[in-house]
Design a protein around this motif. Sequence first.
Motif, PDB file in Angstrom:
ATOM      1  N   VAL A 160       0.834  -1.201   0.000  1.00 33.42           N
ATOM      2  CA  VAL A 160       0.000   0.000   0.000  1.00 33.42           C
ATOM      3  C   VAL A 160       0.870   1.253   0.000  1.00 33.42           C
ATOM      4  CG1 VAL A 160      -1.692   1.323   1.321  1.00 33.42           C
ATOM      5  CG2 VAL A 160      -1.935  -1.151   1.117  1.00 33.42           C
ATOM      6  N   ALA A 161       1.927   1.236   0.826  1.00 31.17           N
ATOM      7  CA  ALA A 161       2.837   2.390   0.879  1.00 31.17           C
ATOM      8  C   ALA A 161       3.530   2.610  -0.458  1.00 31.17           C
ATOM      9  CB  ALA A 161       3.868   2.184   1.990  1.00 31.17           C
TER      10      ALA A 161
ATOM     11  N   ILE B 207       2.408   1.812  -3.477  1.00 31.97           N
ATOM     12  CA  ILE B 207       1.455   2.354  -4.440  1.00 31.97           C
ATOM     13  C   ILE B 207       1.228   3.843  -4.200  1.00 31.97           C
ATOM     14  CG2 ILE B 207      -0.957   2.273  -5.183  1.00 31.97           C
ATOM     15  CD1 ILE B 207      -0.896  -0.744  -4.608  1.00 31.97           C
ATOM     16  N   ILE B 208       1.076   4.224  -2.922  1.00 28.99           N
ATOM     17  CA  ILE B 208       0.834   5.626  -2.589  1.00 28.99           C
ATOM     18  C   ILE B 208       2.029   6.496  -2.983  1.00 28.99           C
ATOM     19  CG2 ILE B 208       0.501   7.248  -0.683  1.00 28.99           C
ATOM     20  CD1 ILE B 208      -1.127   5.086   0.723  1.00 28.99           C
ATOM     21  N   VAL B 209       3.235   6.052  -2.623  1.00 27.08           N
ATOM     22  CA  VAL B 209       4.447   6.828  -2.939  1.00 27.08           C
ATOM     23  C   VAL B 209       4.632   6.937  -4.449  1.00 27.08           C
ATOM     24  CG1 VAL B 209       6.960   6.823  -2.800  1.00 27.08           C
ATOM     25  CG2 VAL B 209       5.599   6.303  -0.773  1.00 27.08           C
ATOM     26  N   ARG B 210       4.389   5.843  -5.163  1.00 23.16           N
ATOM     27  CA  ARG B 210       4.573   5.875  -6.617  1.00 23.16           C
ATOM     28  C   ARG B 210       3.570   6.809  -7.285  1.00 23.16           C
ATOM     29  NH1 ARG B 210       7.261   2.925 -10.347  1.00 23.16           N
ATOM     30  NH2 ARG B 210       6.387   2.834 -12.435  1.00 23.16           N
ATOM     31  N   ARG B 211       2.304   6.743  -6.862  1.00 25.83           N
ATOM     32  CA  ARG B 211       1.273   7.567  -7.495  1.00 25.83           C
ATOM     33  C   ARG B 211       1.405   9.041  -7.132  1.00 25.83           C
ATOM     34  NH1 ARG B 211      -3.157   4.367  -9.107  1.00 25.83           N
ATOM     35  NH2 ARG B 211      -2.239   2.561 -10.162  1.00 25.83           N
ATOM     36  N   LEU B 212       1.735   9.336  -5.878  1.00 27.67           N
ATOM     37  CA  LEU B 212       1.727  10.721  -5.427  1.00 27.67           C
ATOM     38  C   LEU B 212       3.071  11.432  -5.570  1.00 27.67           C
ATOM     39  CD1 LEU B 212      -0.464  10.466  -2.190  1.00 27.67           C
ATOM     40  CD2 LEU B 212      -1.173  10.982  -4.530  1.00 27.67           C
TER      41      LEU B 212
END
Length: 551
Positions: A393-394, A396-401
């Motif tokens: 989850v972390a 995905i969040i770091v990659r997207r944001l």
Amino acid sequence: MDEDNEHLEEDFYQFLNVPKKAPQEEITNAYRRLSRIYHPDKHTDPLRKKEAEVLFNKTKKAYEVLSDAHKRAIYDNLGTKGLETEGWEIVQRTKTPQEIREEYERLAQQKEERRLLQRTNPKSSITVSIDATELFSPYEDEYDEFGGSSSFPSIDVKGMSFSQSIEAPLTLKDTAFMSGNLSTQRGTGGGSVNVSLRRITSPEGWAEVDLGFGSGLSLSAKGFRNLTRRTFTNISGIITSTDRGITLGFVSTLAHQLDKNTVGYLTYKGGGASSMSTMLVRDTERYRTQANIVLGIPHSFISISYCHKLEKHNGRLRGALKAGTFGAIVEYGLERKVSEHSSLALAMSVGVPTGVMLKIKLSRGNQAYNFPIHLCEEVLPSPIFYGTVAPLVALIIVRRLIVEPYMQQQKAKDIERHRAMHHSQMMTRRREAEIAIDLMKETYRRIIDDEENRKGLIVTKAVYGKWIDLNHRDLNDALTDVTIPLQCLVKDSKLILHEGSKSQLPGFYDPCMGEDKSLYVQYSFHGVPHEVTVQDADSLRIPKQSHRKQT
């Protein structure tokens, strides 16, 4: 780098629309075809005659280079810069094309030697071992003696290690290496320094001597040798001197390539911990699998691992199983490329008696940062679940944001910088393409009449540039209409475009430098509508039955 030092390379093969291995006859025919369009004598209007002269000179230059064996050999190896060298400093005019290529290879080797002498290729690794077992410890009381909740569980750094290595190429055959490492574990530390010298003894092998200083003095010798085309061996021996005495070690590996993708290894280790192992490795474009059997002292085990390569997503899925006299371990994980030079790997290790461990590895160029996090000393569901889900989850969040917006911003900056650097050349090529299309109109009408009479190949619409959909919803300034120049390349109801950027073709130019481009073509063959889209560098042959529109 300013514009004077970097120019857009001209592709003479694409301009003439011939393959790179085209024979002289095909080059001559392409030159004659373009000459009929661009020759100044074909035009009576003074302005058109002057415009045609520019394009005819470009056509003549491409023909002169590709029809001259010496110039063509230089162009193939060095591009237009090699042709612009004053006084033929690189080669003599009396040399044959083969001698020119050999001379180029010799100069390239000298350049590589100079580059090697300036390179140290530093590599480093940092490992931080973290103890987080209190997060999931089953023995912690939920409430203290006063009825309140227990204190927040602590997360400790139980060990750290640093390693650094550099290489110093002395010649193309000799390379010196220096490496060192420092480590500390629970307040106790140590370190070592190693110096090695490797020499390539022949095209079939190399030899290396290594001297190490640390808790003691060590001296080792290694050697590699190809025995046959499919078989090689690797042998090393080491002598270590410590306060406890002198110890000897020996490792010998024999490997054989079983098929194109499979290699088998047989390894013997002698010394304080002796073992015999056999390993089978199969590596293909889609996956890599490895099986290993080890019989030795103090432990024997079997292991199998599988890695699936996700080329589309720049990642890899990994899984491994290891079991033996020490216990058993199951490991699974994901490796993902997060930028051009960086990758992130996450892995969960679940075993007995090791417990549950989360492994995080960040690689940046030649640097690696490792974070093994011990979550639990026993195999429990909660640390396995959270250790698997939370990092994903972390990620995905770091990659997207963070990562993707940053990469898009950097790509946009690079494209703008490149466009600004070559702005004048881009405008020149655009103007040349417009002039070429204007000069092609008479030829275009003639070819259209011929193809209509035979019910042959007629290009009804062709656009080139940034990605477009088949309904033309995205037509904009990043596209250019190339219907006329494409029809002018039709011969005997056939159109062949060779591999290479379409922007070099007559009547084409690059409307969106630095971005992905495609060519969309609508055409009619025997009165039946067809359509096709190809990427910029792909070859194209029409007509084809597969291009036929479905009614």
